[in-house]
Design a protein around this motif. Structure first.
Motif, mmCIF file in Angstrom:
data_model
loop_
_atom_site.group_PDB
_atom_site.id
_atom_site.type_symbol
_atom_site.label_atom_id
_atom_site.label_comp_id
_atom_site.label_asym_id
_atom_site.label_seq_id
_atom_site.Cartn_x
_atom_site.Cartn_y
_atom_site.Cartn_z
ATOM 1 N N VAL A 1 8.361 -12.789 -67.186
ATOM 2 C CA VAL A 1 9.529 -12.747 -66.314
ATOM 3 C C VAL A 1 10.420 -13.906 -66.723
ATOM 4 O O VAL A 1 9.978 -15.067 -66.749
ATOM 5 N N ALA A 2 11.666 -13.615 -67.057
ATOM 6 C CA ALA A 2 12.598 -14.631 -67.553
ATOM 7 C C ALA A 2 13.855 -14.637 -66.705
ATOM 8 O O ALA A 2 14.385 -13.579 -66.366
ATOM 9 N N ALA A 3 14.324 -15.827 -66.357
ATOM 10 C CA ALA A 3 15.547 -15.934 -65.555
ATOM 11 C C ALA A 3 16.324 -17.170 -65.961
ATOM 12 O O ALA A 3 15.747 -18.214 -66.318
ATOM 13 N N ARG A 4 17.633 -17.058 -65.877
ATOM 14 C CA ARG A 4 18.545 -18.170 -66.185
ATOM 15 C C ARG A 4 19.639 -18.188 -65.125
ATOM 16 O O ARG A 4 20.260 -17.153 -64.849
ATOM 17 N N GLU A 5 19.869 -19.377 -64.536
ATOM 18 C CA GLU A 5 20.847 -19.514 -63.464
ATOM 19 C C GLU A 5 21.656 -20.791 -63.646
ATOM 20 O O GLU A 5 21.124 -21.812 -64.090
ATOM 21 N N SER A 6 22.920 -20.739 -63.277
ATOM 22 C CA SER A 6 23.779 -21.917 -63.404
ATOM 23 C C SER A 6 23.323 -23.025 -62.468
ATOM 24 O O SER A 6 22.766 -22.775 -61.401
ATOM 25 N N ALA A 7 23.550 -24.252 -62.897
ATOM 26 C CA ALA A 7 23.217 -25.419 -62.085
ATOM 27 C C ALA A 7 24.492 -26.199 -61.769
ATOM 28 O O ALA A 7 25.082 -26.032 -60.706
ATOM 29 N N THR A 8 24.977 -26.988 -62.707
ATOM 30 C CA THR A 8 26.082 -27.888 -62.414
ATOM 31 C C THR A 8 27.219 -27.718 -63.415
ATOM 32 O O THR A 8 26.998 -27.850 -64.615
ATOM 33 N N PRO A 9 28.447 -27.442 -62.954
ATOM 34 C CA PRO A 9 29.591 -27.446 -63.858
ATOM 35 C C PRO A 9 30.236 -28.834 -63.916
ATOM 36 O O PRO A 9 30.186 -29.597 -62.943
ATOM 37 N N THR A 10 30.828 -29.149 -65.041
ATOM 38 C CA THR A 10 31.556 -30.404 -65.170
ATOM 39 C C THR A 10 32.705 -30.180 -66.139
ATOM 40 O O THR A 10 32.653 -29.274 -66.976
ATOM 41 N N TRP A 11 33.758 -30.983 -66.019
ATOM 42 C CA TRP A 11 34.939 -30.740 -66.842
ATOM 43 C C TRP A 11 35.733 -32.026 -67.069
ATOM 44 O O TRP A 11 35.524 -33.035 -66.410
ATOM 45 N N TYR A 12 36.629 -31.937 -68.047
ATOM 46 C CA TYR A 12 37.582 -33.009 -68.345
ATOM 47 C C TYR A 12 38.913 -32.359 -68.689
ATOM 48 O O TYR A 12 38.932 -31.331 -69.358
ATOM 49 N N PRO A 13 40.021 -32.943 -68.266
ATOM 50 C CA PRO A 13 40.157 -34.116 -67.403
ATOM 51 C C PRO A 13 39.907 -33.754 -65.934
ATOM 52 O O PRO A 13 39.760 -32.577 -65.594
ATOM 53 N N LYS B 1 28.683 -15.431 -47.912
ATOM 54 C CA LYS B 1 28.184 -14.079 -48.163
ATOM 55 C C LYS B 1 26.666 -13.987 -48.109
ATOM 56 O O LYS B 1 26.102 -12.900 -48.058
ATOM 57 N N GLY B 2 25.983 -15.161 -48.128
ATOM 58 C CA GLY B 2 24.533 -15.166 -48.093
ATOM 59 C C GLY B 2 23.879 -15.392 -49.434
ATOM 60 O O GLY B 2 22.666 -15.213 -49.586
ATOM 61 N N GLY B 3 24.668 -15.818 -50.425
ATOM 62 C CA GLY B 3 24.136 -16.100 -51.747
ATOM 63 C C GLY B 3 23.589 -17.518 -51.857
ATOM 64 O O GLY B 3 23.581 -18.286 -50.889
ATOM 65 N N ASN B 4 23.155 -17.867 -53.053
ATOM 66 C CA ASN B 4 22.550 -19.173 -53.318
ATOM 67 C C ASN B 4 23.208 -19.779 -54.554
ATOM 68 O O ASN B 4 22.632 -19.759 -55.655
ATOM 69 N N PRO B 5 24.429 -20.318 -54.415
ATOM 70 C CA PRO B 5 25.178 -20.754 -55.585
ATOM 71 C C PRO B 5 24.542 -21.913 -56.333
ATOM 72 O O PRO B 5 23.947 -22.801 -55.730
ATOM 73 N N HIS B 6 24.619 -21.841 -57.665
ATOM 74 C CA HIS B 6 24.195 -22.912 -58.578
ATOM 75 C C HIS B 6 22.743 -23.334 -58.364
ATOM 76 O O HIS B 6 22.452 -24.517 -58.155
ATOM 77 N N PRO B 7 21.777 -22.397 -58.427
ATOM 78 C CA PRO B 7 20.386 -22.739 -58.127
ATOM 79 C C PRO B 7 19.547 -23.110 -59.347
ATOM 80 O O PRO B 7 18.321 -23.192 -59.261
#
Length: 269
Positions: A139-151, A170-176
């Motif tokens: 079982v394989a899963a990939r989920e976003s964690a932390t965005p960062t940017w410049y400037p 909406k009941g989701g779990n953002p950036h887990p």
């Protein structure tokens, strides 16, 4: 089918599908690729327009890939993409990750990319992914964690703050991404069965900024993101325009840089 509510805070407009269609096995599932063998049978849950599914199908030429999505909207594009790429060992159908319509022990690999954050019960989703995986499978899963940017950008920060609020509403779990291995343990995997890793997306060239910033700008103004924000009183039209302008300024900045960290898990059944 399950009775879990649909909590996905986006939709399948052209801008959203362009974002999803950019994803490949190389840029979004590289952590899984070394485990694939030519004869494997693979389930890709939350396949969207099929770009990852079709790429994976090429890596298992003597096997097959089934992509499932909770709605039919992106599936015609997935089928068309497979045909365009000459891939005949991939098929696409509607399915619910909370209650997959497959027998126990069906697949060698069950994969989900950026899906668990968009479902009502990610632990139940992982239980189902495990159930339909063969003993010894993955079982394989990939989920976003932390965005960062410049400037630094007030517009981009406002966008992500709002995106997080909408997903939670909406009941989701953002950036887990930082804790999907904990969900896997709650779903029944032992910690010793789970391999954790991390991957990134990075956009910095003019072409990359035009693609990423352009799709995000369009999503800000003309997708479910905008509709929900306005309907729920979370933002005004002027505030959305300011966020879109923030994306445009970032596109035009030669020093613009944007990255997203992803958590990845390989779970051995």
């Amino acid at each position: 089918m399950s009775s879990h509510p649909i909590v996905y805070s986006s939709d399948h407009t052209s801008a959203v599908l362009r974002t999803h269609g950019w994803r490949t096995a190389a840029n979004s599932a590289a952590y899984l690729v070394p485990y694939l063998k030519p004869e494997m049978t693979i389930l890709d849950v939350g396949c969207g327009p099929g770009s990852i599914s079709v790429d994976i199908a090429k890596l298992v030429p003597h096997g097959r890939v089934i992509g499932v999505e909770y709605t039919a909207e992106p599936l015609e594009q997935a089928r068309a993409f497979a045909a365009k790429e000459g891939v005949t060992n991939a098929e696409f159908r509607i399915g619910d990750i909370h209650a997959l319509e497959f027998p126990d022990n069906t697949f060698d690999v069950v994969h989900a990319h950026q899906v668990l954050q968009h479902v009502a019960d990610p632990v139940q989703a992982l239980r189902e992914m495990c159930r339909v995986t063969k003993p010894g499978g993955i079982v394989a899963a990939r989920e976003s964690a932390t965005p960062t940017w410049y400037p630094e950008s007030a517009g981009l920060k406002a966008y992500w703050d709002l995106q997080t609020r909408i997903a939670q509403l909406k009941g989701g779990n953002p950036h887990p991404g930082s804790h999907i291995h904990v969900w896997a343990q709650q779903a029944g995997f032992e910690r010793s069965q789970i391999t954790c890793s991390a991957g990134t997306w990075c956009y910095s060239t003019p072409e990359e900024r035009a693609y990423w910033g352009g799709t995000m700008k369009e999503r800000t103004l003309s997708s479910a993101f905008a509709t929900i924000a306005l309907d729920k009183g979370l933002a005004t039209q002027e505030e959305l325009k300011d966020m879109a302008q923030g994306w445009q300024k970032w596109i035009e900045d030669d020093d613009g840089w944007y990255a997203i960290l992803h958590g990845e898990i390989i779970c051995r059944k």
